[in-house]
Design an enzyme around this catalytic site. Structure first.
Site, mmCIF file in Angstrom:
data_model
loop_
_atom_site.group_PDB
_atom_site.id
_atom_site.type_symbol
_atom_site.label_atom_id
_atom_site.label_comp_id
_atom_site.label_asym_id
_atom_site.label_seq_id
_atom_site.Cartn_x
_atom_site.Cartn_y
_atom_site.Cartn_z
ATOM 1 N N GLY A 155 0.734 -1.233 -0.108
ATOM 2 C CA GLY A 155 -0.083 -0.031 0.009
ATOM 3 C C GLY A 155 0.956 1.222 -0.020
ATOM 4 O O GLY A 155 1.622 1.329 0.805
ATOM 5 N N GLY A 156 0.445 2.251 -1.034
ATOM 6 C CA GLY A 156 1.275 3.611 -0.997
ATOM 7 C C GLY A 156 0.668 4.616 -0.694
ATOM 8 O O GLY A 156 0.821 5.639 -1.165
ATOM 9 N N GLY A 157 -0.450 4.447 0.117
ATOM 10 C CA GLY A 157 -1.093 5.748 0.816
ATOM 11 C C GLY A 157 -0.403 6.209 1.764
ATOM 12 O O GLY A 157 0.969 5.933 1.806
ATOM 13 N N LEU A 158 -0.915 7.251 2.640
ATOM 14 C CA LEU A 158 -0.043 7.963 3.650
ATOM 15 C C LEU A 158 0.490 6.900 4.622
ATOM 16 O O LEU A 158 1.874 7.144 4.926
ATOM 17 C CB LEU A 158 -0.993 8.859 4.469
ATOM 18 C CG LEU A 158 -1.413 10.009 3.639
ATOM 19 C CD1 LEU A 158 -2.400 10.710 4.529
ATOM 20 C CD2 LEU A 158 -0.105 10.677 3.359
ATOM 21 N N GLY A 196 1.373 3.684 4.636
ATOM 22 C CA GLY A 196 2.502 2.806 3.673
ATOM 23 C C GLY A 196 3.866 3.551 3.664
ATOM 24 O O GLY A 196 4.763 2.991 3.520
ATOM 25 N N ARG A 245 -19.810 13.564 12.467
ATOM 26 C CA ARG A 245 -20.320 13.037 11.337
ATOM 27 C C ARG A 245 -21.517 12.145 11.667
ATOM 28 O O ARG A 245 -22.704 12.198 10.905
ATOM 29 C CB ARG A 245 -19.267 12.204 10.615
ATOM 30 C CG ARG A 245 -18.172 13.220 9.939
ATOM 31 C CD ARG A 245 -17.177 12.698 9.210
ATOM 32 N NE ARG A 245 -16.378 13.702 8.573
ATOM 33 C CZ ARG A 245 -15.207 13.542 8.157
ATOM 34 N NH1 ARG A 245 -14.681 12.157 7.942
ATOM 35 N NH2 ARG A 245 -14.443 14.520 7.718
ATOM 36 N N HIS A 271 -18.108 6.411 3.893
ATOM 37 C CA HIS A 271 -16.974 7.201 3.699
ATOM 38 C C HIS A 271 -15.713 6.438 4.273
ATOM 39 O O HIS A 271 -14.762 6.202 3.555
ATOM 40 C CB HIS A 271 -17.197 8.653 4.483
ATOM 41 C CG HIS A 271 -15.951 9.197 4.484
ATOM 42 N ND1 HIS A 271 -15.372 9.726 3.160
ATOM 43 C CD2 HIS A 271 -15.179 10.099 5.450
ATOM 44 C CE1 HIS A 271 -14.340 10.711 3.234
ATOM 45 N NE2 HIS A 271 -14.291 10.803 4.506
ATOM 46 N N SER A 308 -8.111 11.049 10.239
ATOM 47 C CA SER A 308 -7.765 9.997 9.485
ATOM 48 C C SER A 308 -6.349 10.085 8.936
ATOM 49 O O SER A 308 -5.461 9.219 8.831
ATOM 50 C CB SER A 308 -8.814 9.514 8.610
ATOM 51 O OG SER A 308 -8.780 10.532 7.517
ATOM 52 N N LEU A 309 -5.924 11.403 8.517
ATOM 53 C CA LEU A 309 -4.592 11.468 7.783
ATOM 54 C C LEU A 309 -3.740 11.567 9.096
ATOM 55 O O LEU A 309 -2.647 11.049 8.904
ATOM 56 C CB LEU A 309 -4.612 13.110 7.144
ATOM 57 C CG LEU A 309 -5.649 13.258 6.150
ATOM 58 C CD1 LEU A 309 -5.555 14.515 5.471
ATOM 59 C CD2 LEU A 309 -5.298 12.238 5.109
#
Lengths: 646, 249
Positions: free
Chosen positions: A12-15, A17, A299, A366, A419-420
């Site tokens: 995984g190459g998101g934040l 990873g 939310r 979401h 989440s970030l």
């Protein structure tokens, strides 16, 4: 002889990873970074509004401990507290690091970081880069990892899919089975540990704010291999998205953080254009019902209110499932500077300019608070021991999870812009523990019998050739759509046991029909169909534990709303009463008659409900079936109490 | 109720070394329909207008809201993202082709790894001391930040390169997107420390001097990034660097 370099596989190459890869490289390790597509296109780019850190630059008295309290309260006390607290204490350093990496965060007049308001807090705590904060953060980490790739420490395997962990005879993860999405080759890669930073499962619901890669298949594969999956039933429905055929596009909470107001015409079915409806004839239902937090309630609360307005009160705009999100009172210059990215998206997809007309929005699936169960080691002082190899490890030794793929940090409902933070935090925090884990191993993967790897490869080669030979009647994409519609209809904002039971039957039916799927494309080169069919299988399994977890959890907590089990908080209740009550109970002297009418009874309901349900749901796959059990939650720092936002 | 059908002509290619061919499809019209939805419809019933069953069309996509850059293709002759291409705003029949300057993988899916390699060539990153907590980043005025932000919205989608007459599949031209990134990093107070390295990279073969000034890059950029301004700016920086090299090296 040259010293053996530690060697990790990050999926995984998101934040999460990328942050993890960067941290491991800094510790001189080698990393194989596997991504479903070009790393720079990962789903983190979709995050818009910002990232939280209690830097308190506006003299509001914010602090990491208040951030921690807001987060556990927002999550309805279902999160393990030392981890949340550690995350909130690390947050300022994380923002400063990202700033040093060159992220174009908006600045204050003096040139410091600017912060804005977000949901579930009364403080300006959210740093942001226009309204494309996720994209900007991802790019900064992508650049750092590219630097390590340039230096030879990172090997990127883009266009590769994770299929399964390679587990040896001792039950230890020694690598991963991968599928080259171009050549169709199935092979293994070994590592001292494998990190699943594979994001969320929004595609289980078909249309959502999620990207097309967000199938949750990698995490589900770990679950099917025996890893525990936590709190699957806690799915966040974001209150504001643009309805669409292919996707429900997110309209960031930052729109409300920057003054956006939610309203509907007071007269149901009022057909006048929104700007011709005078202020007095508009119903600002969040502001009226929640005077303290207003449009910035968490939310779960906002989504339930919109649902109530549309379906129970039949007050949706023009009788449809939509409410207004109005920014037209703000200046164009202000909107372009702070929210340009989302305003462009709205304009491009609907043709309307949100600077001129209120946006029409509706809630959408979401985020998954649930995910792979992961471990941690607290330091005894309400924070985390960052050197511990237990941190972020799944219940399979050597297999770790991070980011949205894990179940920690957000409890029953995630606060916006956390989440970030949790993605970058987990990626960075787990680094030292991974290094320790690799150091402590008594056997390295190079010395594991080759049969272990061969067996894993053969299993998957066999599975894919079986998938290709499936020539039944069901179109896999249609079946996926049907699964999504089933989940949307039965397992969304308002949950009823009869509907959840119905959903389980429908999921069983979809699973039966899955056996009759037709592999539409049986060619070998760059053929996404077999891979999608495999992902669909994972989504069916995941939808089952989401639904089963929801069915069995007979309470109302965070995003999991069951009206039948609503404890009916008295409207004049003050959560401090509960804190007093708990304290008095400690001293064994509760003056019951000093509490207002009905409050004592409510508090007793709340207390006994927590005894029964303030627990993590654990789904465990064994002998072809999910088994649900429960684990205690660490609430040792802030005692749970009723939530209230008005 | 009668539903209108949308006609699509799609240029297909089974593998990098096979010949391309065209197929025609029809999908039902809906309000606010975009090209992604059309391609998804074809997945659900992969048959041509003539009723011949075919393999579903292969294309790249991810975010579907024009922030990832994946679904870039040539739609009615113009390179752009398929997610923001709304059917009602396009001439019919709609033609879909893969990008023209990158190696074809299959159908509408191309290999844009050259763009990421170029980012390595120009060292498009900031050299930091480490990830440890060493305090705040540099103080920056908001207007400078805003200028950098515009540049940093580049999704590496490749529209600017596909449209550029100078950028071909068999040369080394770095192209507008890469020059924009050099400008982005050279404009950062810490990034500046390594600006010479970046400028040396754009002064070599395939560098800034090869730009033919056709200015189409800026016309096709979906994010309205001021690419020609960046090219001029980097051209100026490179000229200064040449003078510096003559005087001091």
């Amino acid at each position: 002889m040259e010293k053996r370099r530690k060697n990790f596989v990050v999926i995984g190459g998101g934040l999460a990873g990328l942050a993890c890869t960067m941290k491991l490289c800094e510790a001189k390790a080698q990393v194989t970074l596997v991504s479903y597509q070009a790393v720079k296109r990962s789903h983190s780019v979709c995050a818009q509004g910002g990232i939280n850190a209690a830097i308190n630059s506006k003299g509001e008295g914010d602090s990491p401990d208040i951030h921690f309290y807001d987060t556990v309260k927002g999550g309805d006390f279902l999160a393990n507290q030392p981890l949340v607290r550690d995350m909130c204490f690390q947050a300022p350093a994380i923002i400063h690091l990202m700033d040093r990496l060159g992220v174009a965060f908006n600045r204050s007049p003096e040139g410091h970081l600017e912060f804005r308001r977000f949901g579930g807090t009364l403080y300006s705590r959210t740093a942001f880069a226009g309204a494309t904060t996720g994209q900007q953060l991802l790019y900064a980490l992508d650049e750092q990892v590219r630097r390590y790739e340039h230096d030879g420490q990172v090997t990127k395997l883009e266009w590769h899919e994770y299929l399964e962990a390679v587990i040896d005879h001792d039950g230890v993860c020694r690598g991963a089975v991968l599928n080259d999405l171009r050549t169709g080759d199935i092979f293994t890669v070994g590592g001292d540990a494998v990190v699943l930073a594979t994001g969320g499962p929004a595609q289980v619901y078909g249309r959502s704010t999620g990207s097309t890669v967000c199938t949750g298949a990698a995490a589900t594969s770990a679950y099917l291999q025996g890893a525990k999956y936590g709190n699957a039933e806690f799915i966040q429905i974001h209150p504001t998205a643009i309805p669409g055929h292919d996707k429900l596009r997110l309209m960031s909470e930052s729109a409300r953080g920057e003054g956006g107001r939610i309203w509907v015409p007071k007269t149901p079915g009022d057909a006048r254009p929104p700007r011709e409806i005078p202020e007095a004839e508009r119903y600002f239902f969040l502001e009226e019902n929640y005077p303290l937090f207003g449009n910035l309630v968490p939310r779960d609360v906002a989504s339930r209110e919109i649902y109530d307005i549309v379906f129970n009160k039949k007050m949706g705009v023009a009788g449809e499932s939509m409410v207004y999100l109005d920014l037209t009172h703000q200046s164009r210059e202000f909107l372009d500077n702070r929210l340009g990215g989302i305003i462009d998206i709205y304009e491009k997809f609907t043709g309307d300019d949100p600077r001129e007309v209120p946006m029409k929005i509706f809630p959408a699936v979401h985020y998954s608070m649930g995910g792979l169960w992961t471990d941690y080691q607290d330091d005894g002082n309400g924070l985390i021991d960052h050197q511990s190899p237990r941190n972020q490890m799944t219940s399979i030794t050597g297999l770790f999870a991070a980011g949205e793929a894990d179940y920690q940090y957000h409890g029953g409902n995630r606060l916006g812009a956390n989440s970030l933070l949790s993605c970058i935090y987990t990626g960075l925090m787990m680094g030292p523990g991974l290094i320790q884990y690799a150091k402590n191993q008594n056997k390295v993967f190079e010395n594991v019998e080759s049969q272990v790897f061969e067996k894993a490869v053969n299993k998957w080669k066999d599975r894919f050739s079986k998938i290709k030979s499936m020539q039944g009647r069901e179109n896999p994409y249609d079946l996926h759509q049907e699964l999504g519609e089933t989940m949307m209809e039965h397992v969304l904002i308002v949950r009823e046991n009869a509907k959840l039971e119905k959903a389980l039957t429908l999921i069983d039916d979809i699973e039966t029909r899955f056996a009759d799927v037709r592999c539409l494309d049986t060619t070998h080169w760059a053929n996404p169909t077999p891979s999608f069919i495999n992902q669909l299988n994972a989504m069916i399994h995941l939808s089952r534990i989401i639904t089963l977890g929801a069915l069995q959890r007979n309470e109302f907590r965070g995003a999991h709303y069951k009206p039948d089990f609503d404890l009916k908080q008295p409207s004049d209740f003050d959560p401090h009463e509960y804190v007093d009550y708990m304290e008095q109970k400690n001293y064994d002297e509760v003056p019951e008659d000093t509490f207002p009418d009905g409050h004592m009874a409510y508090m007793k309901r709340f207390e006994s409900n927590n005894e029964e349900w303030l627990k993590t749901t654990i789904a465990h796959f064994d002998e072809g079936k999910p088994h649900i059990s429960y684990e205690p939650v660490d609430t040792s720092i802030v005692p749970p109490r009723p939530r209230k936002y008005d | 109720m009668t539903t209108k059908n949308i006609a699509l002509k799609i240029k297909r290619q089974d593998a990098p070394d096979t010949k391309p061919y065209w197929q025609e499809f029809e999908v039902p019209h809906r309000k606010n329909l975009n090209i992604i939805s059309c391609l998804q419809d074809i997945q659900r019933g992969p048959a041509t207008t003539k009723g011949v069953t075919v393999n579903p069309v292969v294309w790249e996509c991810n975010c579907l809201e024009e922030v990832c850059g994946a679904c870039t293709m040539v739609i009615n002759g113009r390179v752009r993202q398929a997610c923001t291409a709304l059917v009602d705003k396009l001439e019919h029949p709609i033609s879909l082709e893969p990008m023209t300057k990158f190696p074809i993988v299959r159908d509408l899916h191309v290999d844009r790894s050259r763009m990421f390699k170029n980012l390595k060539k120009v060292k498009a990153w900031i050299n930091i001391d480490g990830t440890h907590d060493i305090g705040e980043g540099p103080i920056l005025p908001e207007d400078e930040r805003a200028k950098r932000y515009v540049l940093s919205e580049c999704m590496t989608c490749g529209c600017c390169l596909d449209a550029c007459p100078q950028f071909t599949s068999d040369n080394n031209f770095l192209g507008a997107a890469t020059f924009g990134q050099v400008r982005l990093f050279n404009a950062h107070p810490t990034g500046k420390h390594n600006q010479e390295e970046r400028l040396e990279a754009v002064m070599g073969e395939g560098g800034i001097a090869d730009c033919g000034n056709a200015q189409v890059c800026v016309e096709v950029c979906p994010k309205n990034i001021p690419l020609t301004e960046s090219i001029a700016d980097i051209g100026g920086q490179a000229t200064l660097q040449i003078i510096k090299n003559l005087l001091f090296k």
